[in-house]
Design an enzyme around this catalytic site. Structure first.
Site, PDB file in Angstrom:
ATOM      1  CB  ALA A 233      -0.913  -0.012   1.230  1.00 16.25           C
ATOM      2  CB  SER A 235       4.753   0.490  -2.412  1.00 20.28           C
ATOM      3  OG  SER A 235       4.005   0.039  -3.535  1.00 20.28           O
ATOM      4  N   GLY A 236       4.055   3.229  -4.242  1.00 25.05           N
ATOM      5  CA  GLY A 236       4.415   3.876  -5.492  1.00 25.05           C
ATOM      6  C   GLY A 236       4.273   2.971  -6.697  1.00 25.05           C
ATOM      7  CE  LYS A 237      -0.284  -1.680  -5.369  1.00 25.35           C
ATOM      8  NZ  LYS A 237      -0.395  -0.726  -4.222  1.00 25.35           N
ATOM      9  CB  SER A 238      -0.518   3.292  -9.029  1.00 25.96           C
ATOM     10  OG  SER A 238      -1.364   2.258  -8.563  1.00 25.96           O
ATOM     11  CB  ALA A 255     -10.293   1.827 -13.136  1.00 29.39           C
ATOM     12  CG  HIS A 273      -4.907   6.384  -9.248  1.00 33.10           C
ATOM     13  ND1 HIS A 273      -4.389   5.191  -9.671  1.00 33.10           N
ATOM     14  CD2 HIS A 273      -4.620   6.468  -7.928  1.00 33.10           C
ATOM     15  CE1 HIS A 273      -3.829   4.563  -8.653  1.00 33.10           C
ATOM     16  NE2 HIS A 273      -3.959   5.318  -7.576  1.00 33.10           N
ATOM     17  NE  ARG A 277      -6.012   7.380 -15.689  1.00 31.53           N
ATOM     18  CZ  ARG A 277      -6.886   7.132 -14.709  1.00 31.53           C
ATOM     19  NH1 ARG A 277      -6.473   6.615 -13.581  1.00 31.53           N
ATOM     20  NH2 ARG A 277      -8.165   7.418 -14.859  1.00 31.53           N
ATOM     21  CD  GLU A 285     -14.952   3.596 -13.234  1.00 37.30           C
ATOM     22  OE1 GLU A 285     -16.093   3.196 -12.944  1.00 37.30           O
ATOM     23  OE2 GLU A 285     -14.457   4.651 -12.810  1.00 37.30           O
TER      24      GLU A 285
END
Length: 402
Positions: A233, A235-238, A255, A273, A277, A285
Site C-alpha cells: 500500500a 509503495s508507489g506501484k501505480s 480500473a 490517479h 494520468r 472501469e
C-alpha cells in the site's frame, strides 16, 4: 550525419550548483553532465553552452568548422561568451527553414513552451529532431510537418515523456528511431535507475562527449510486452506502472475498483490517479479483463489485480466456507487460469499492477487468510507470463525478472 553531444544535462548542468539533493550528490565523475549542446558534422552547433570549445576538444573535435550556431531555448543568467571564430548564435522563426552551405537543411519547429526545436536533414538524407528542455512539439497531427519517420530524436524524455508519445502518435518516431535522452536533470538517480527508466520508454542515455551516427541502429532494449508491477500500500506501484507507458500514445487505463458510491476516501484516490494520468489516455472501469487482453490495440494499464481478485472471489462465493468447498474454489482457480492464459496470449503491450500482501502480519480472519493466499497464487501465475516483474518498495523499483 554524425552528432557529438558536448553535453547531455539540463541547462544548469548536473549536478546543479548549490543543490544538495541525493541525485546531485551522486551525479559525479562519469555521471556528471554539462548543459546539452549538439555538434552536427562539425559544422552546425545546436545550443551554445559554457565551455563548449573545451567539451569539443575533449571529444576529439574542433569548433573551427562551425558555420551556424542555433539556440533552442532562453538562457538564464549572464550571456554565454561566444568563442573566437564562431558566428553569433541566433534562433530561427518557427516554421522557417535554413539551408547552410554545409548541405544540411534545418527547419525550426514550434514548441508548446518557450523554445524552438530543430529538424535537421543531412546531405545523406538522414533526419534528426532536437527539442529544447521541458518542451514538446506544438500542433502535431497526421500529415503535419513531422510526416515521415526521424532516424534520431534527442529530447527531454524524463521531463516531457508526452513529447515522445505525441511523436509516436503521428509516426514521427517508430521502432527503428534512435531515441536519445538529453537535458537530464536531477529527477532520476544516475546509472542503473536512469537506464531502467529510459529503457521502459524505448530510449537511452549516452555520456557527454559521445559521437553518434544518425541512422545506425542501436540495440536499445525492447519495451517489455507484459510487465507486472507489485508493491504494498502506498509503495508507489501505480506511479511506476503509469510511468512505463507515459511516453506512448492512446493508452487504455483499466480500473478494476469501480466507483464505490459514497466512499469519499475511495473517490479521492480515484481523483488523484486521474489527475496524474496523461490527458490522451482513455479509461474503462471493468473486471472483464480477458476480452481486453485478447483484442489488438493500444497499450493496456490494468490497475489492479488485487481488486479484480476481490470481484472474482465475491462471484465465486469464496467467503462462505460451504460454497467454497462446494465448487467455489474450483471456479476461482478456473478464472485465474483463464486470466493467466489471456496474459500469455496478449498481443498488445500490457502493464499490470497488483498488491504484494503476503509478507506482513498474518490476517486474523479465515477470509483474510484465504484472500492473502489466493492473491499470492494469482500474482505468481501472472508473473510467470510476464517478461518483466518489478517490486516497488518505498517508491524504489527493484526488477525481479527481465
Amino acid at each position: 550525419m554524425e552528432v557529438t553531444l558536448l553535453g547531455t544535462g539540463a541547462p544548469a548542468g548536473l549536478p546543479r550548483p548549490d543543490c544538495s539533493c541525493a541525485v546531485c550528490a551522486t551525479s559525479l565523475g562519469v555521471h556528471a553532465r554539462a548543459a546539452t549542446a549538439l555538434l552536427v558534422d562539425g559544422a552546425l552547433l545546436l545550443d551554445l553552452t559554457p565551455g563548449a570549445a573545451f567539451a569539443a576538444a575533449r571529444a576529439g573535435h574542433s569548433l573551427a568548422g562551425v558555420g551556424q550556431v542555433l539556440l533552442t531555448h532562453p538562457h538564464d543568467g549572464p550571456p554565454v561568451e561566444v568563442p573566437a571564430g564562431l558566428p553569433q548564435p541566433g534562433r530561427v522563426p518557427d516554421g522557417q527553414e535554413l539551408a547552410p552551405l554545409t548541405g544540411h537543411r534545418v527547419r525550426a519547429v514550434a514548441m508548446d513552451a518557450p523554445g524552438t526545436g530543430y529538424a535537421v536533414t543531412g546531405p545523406d538524407g538522414q533526419r534528426l529532431l532536437y527539442l529544447p528542455p521541458r518542451c514538446a512539439p506544438a500542433g502535431l497531427e497526421e500529415g503535419s510537418e513531422h510526416a515521415g519517420r526521424y532516424d534520431m530524436v534527442l529530447l527531454d524524455v524524463v521531463g516531457r515523456p508526452d513529447a515522445l508519445a505525441k511523436l509516436r502518435a503521428v509516426g514521427a518516431v517508430g521502432p527503428t528511431t534512435d531515441v536519445v535522452a538529453v537535458h537530464l536533470d536531477h529527477d532520476v538517480p544516475p546509472g542503473a535507475e536512469l537506464g531502467r527508466r529510459l529503457a521502459a520508454a524505448g530510449a537511452r542515455a549516452v555520456p557527454d562527449g559521445a559521437t553518434l551516427t544518425v541512422g545506425v541502429y542501436e540495440d536499445v532494449p525492447d519495451v517489455p510486452r507484459r510487465t507486472l508491477v507489485l508493491g504494498g500500500a502506498r509503495s508507489g506501484k501505480s506511479v511506476e506502472a503509469e510511468r512505463r507507458l507515459e511516453s506512448f500514445p492512446d493508452v487504455l487505463y483499466v480500473a478494476t475498483g469501480g466507483t464505490r458510491g459514497g466512499d469519499t476516501e475511495w473517490a479521492s484516490r480515484v481523483s488523484a490517479h486521474r489527475e496524474r494520468r496523461p490527458g490522451s489516455w482513455r479509461t474503462t472501469e471493468t473486471c472483464d479483463l480477458v476480452p481486453l487482453l485478447a483484442q489488438p490495440g493500444a497499450p493496456l494499464l490494468i490497475d489492479c489485480l488485487s481488486l479484480w481478485l476481490t470481484d472474482v472471489m465475491d462471484a465465486a462465493g469464496a467467503w462462505d466456507d460451504a460454497v467454497w468447498a462446494d465448487g467455489g474454489e474450483k471456479t476461482l482457480r478456473a478464472r485465474v487460469r483463464e486470466l493467466a492464459d489471456a496474459v500469455r496470449s496478449a498481443r498488445r503491450t500490457v502493464v499490470l499492477v497488483s498488491n504484494e500482501v503476503g509478507a506482513g502480519i498474518v490476517p486474523a480472519t479465515a477470509s483474510g487468510r484465504r484472500y492473502r493466499d489466493e492473491l499470492g497464487r494469482l500474482n505468481a501465475a501472472v508473473a510467470a507470463e510476464c517478461e518483466q516483474v518489478v517490486l516497488v518498495v518505498a517508491g524504489q523499483a527493484q526488477v525481479l525478472r527481465g
